[in-house]
Design an enzyme around this catalytic site. Sequence first.
Site, PDB file in Angstrom:
ATOM      1  CB  SER A 192      -8.116  59.489 -49.141  1.00  0.00           C
ATOM      2  OG  SER A 192      -9.460  58.637 -48.293  1.00  0.00           O
TER       3      SER A 192
HETATM    4  N1  SAH Z   1      -9.303  57.948 -45.066  1.00  0.00           N
HETATM    5  C1  SAH Z   1      -8.809  56.390 -45.436  1.00  0.00           C
HETATM    6  C2  SAH Z   1      -9.602  55.936 -46.404  1.00  0.00           C
HETATM    7  C3  SAH Z   1      -9.525  54.216 -46.213  1.00  0.00           C
HETATM    8  S1  SAH Z   1     -10.794  53.430 -47.735  1.00  0.00           S
HETATM    9  C4  SAH Z   1      -7.431  56.540 -45.563  1.00  0.00           C
HETATM   10  O1  SAH Z   1      -6.910  57.535 -46.216  1.00  0.00           O
HETATM   11  O2  SAH Z   1      -6.881  55.120 -45.333  1.00  0.00           O
HETATM   12  C5  SAH Z   1     -12.240  53.457 -46.702  1.00  0.00           C
HETATM   13  C6  SAH Z   1     -12.269  52.768 -45.539  1.00  0.00           C
HETATM   14  O3  SAH Z   1     -13.590  52.673 -45.109  1.00  0.00           O
HETATM   15  C7  SAH Z   1     -11.744  51.450 -45.570  1.00  0.00           C
HETATM   16  O4  SAH Z   1     -10.809  51.177 -44.701  1.00  0.00           O
HETATM   17  C8  SAH Z   1     -12.950  50.390 -45.271  1.00  0.00           C
HETATM   18  O5  SAH Z   1     -12.772  49.473 -44.393  1.00  0.00           O
HETATM   19  C9  SAH Z   1     -13.729  51.478 -44.430  1.00  0.00           C
HETATM   20  N2  SAH Z   1     -15.203  51.271 -44.265  1.00  0.00           N
HETATM   21  C10 SAH Z   1     -15.887  50.976 -45.279  1.00  0.00           C
HETATM   22  N3  SAH Z   1     -17.402  50.564 -44.725  1.00  0.00           N
HETATM   23  C11 SAH Z   1     -17.344  50.953 -43.497  1.00  0.00           C
HETATM   24  C12 SAH Z   1     -18.274  51.034 -42.440  1.00  0.00           C
HETATM   25  N4  SAH Z   1     -19.586  50.704 -42.698  1.00  0.00           N
HETATM   26  N5  SAH Z   1     -17.686  51.493 -41.130  1.00  0.00           N
HETATM   27  C13 SAH Z   1     -16.514  51.828 -41.052  1.00  0.00           C
HETATM   28  N6  SAH Z   1     -15.671  51.615 -41.852  1.00  0.00           N
HETATM   29  C14 SAH Z   1     -15.960  51.293 -43.212  1.00  0.00           C
END
Ligand code: SAH
Length: 218
Positions: free
Chosen positions: A68
């Site tokens: 993010s």
């Molecule tokens: N805050 C994280 C954001 C990663 S992007 C960072 O800064 O790295 C969002 C993440 O949500 C991804 O890794 C994706 O795999 C996860 N995601 C998507 N749907 C999800 C779900 N239903 N349950 C858990 N994680 C999920």
Amino acid sequence: MKDARGIGMTSQRARDRLVAQLRDMGIRSTRVLDIIRTTPRHLFIDEALASRAYENIPLPIGHGQTISQPYIVARMTEALLEGGPLRKVLEIGAGCGYQTAVLAQVAEQVYAIERIGDLTDKLRERLLRLGYRNVRLRRGDGAAGWPLHAPYDAILVAAAPLGVPPALKEQLAPGGRLIIPVGASGSQQLMLITKTPQGFGETLLDWVSFVPMLEGVG
Ligand code: SAH
């Protein structure tokens, strides 16, 4: 082990510049700004991208996902802290764990869920190596929350569903706060949902762009 202080564009000067930018964009909490300054974002991404770690941009972390944008991490953390002290926090979509690390510094205990196995494994190893001991991590579909440890003072969601999963509202403590991007790609609203004795309150915080929340595990 890589250097947590960083060199060159991962240096203190690059971090100070990022913090100044976030302050200009409206982040007021000195606690949050200090955490952004001291958390080594370059250690959460691929080394090839480390020189861009302190730019206010999302960056790829593999599997089509992104770390993010620092502004969004700061904005969401600040909004959760405005509700008072945080004992238990649930994070959905932990990805590379940068937001997890930020939360671990403002909450007593963080519970984090990530659906992609490879990201979960890497994150587990990274949190141990960097010394974040107050995080419990699980691979799973975050739409169901983590009932075992509920209720939570705060729930932070980093992937956008089309509607708010009911389980997440149910797992909020009285006075608890849920921060979640909602909607289809291109027009997502970052919503702050608060649980009050009168029911749930909803505030629109921002228009944002998150990856979609997906069902099941990946
Ligand atoms: N805050 C994280 C954001 C990663 S992007 C960072 O800064 O790295 C969002 C993440 O949500 C991804 O890794 C994706 O795999 C996860 N995601 C998507 N749907 C999800 C779900 N239903 N349950 C858990 N994680 C999920």
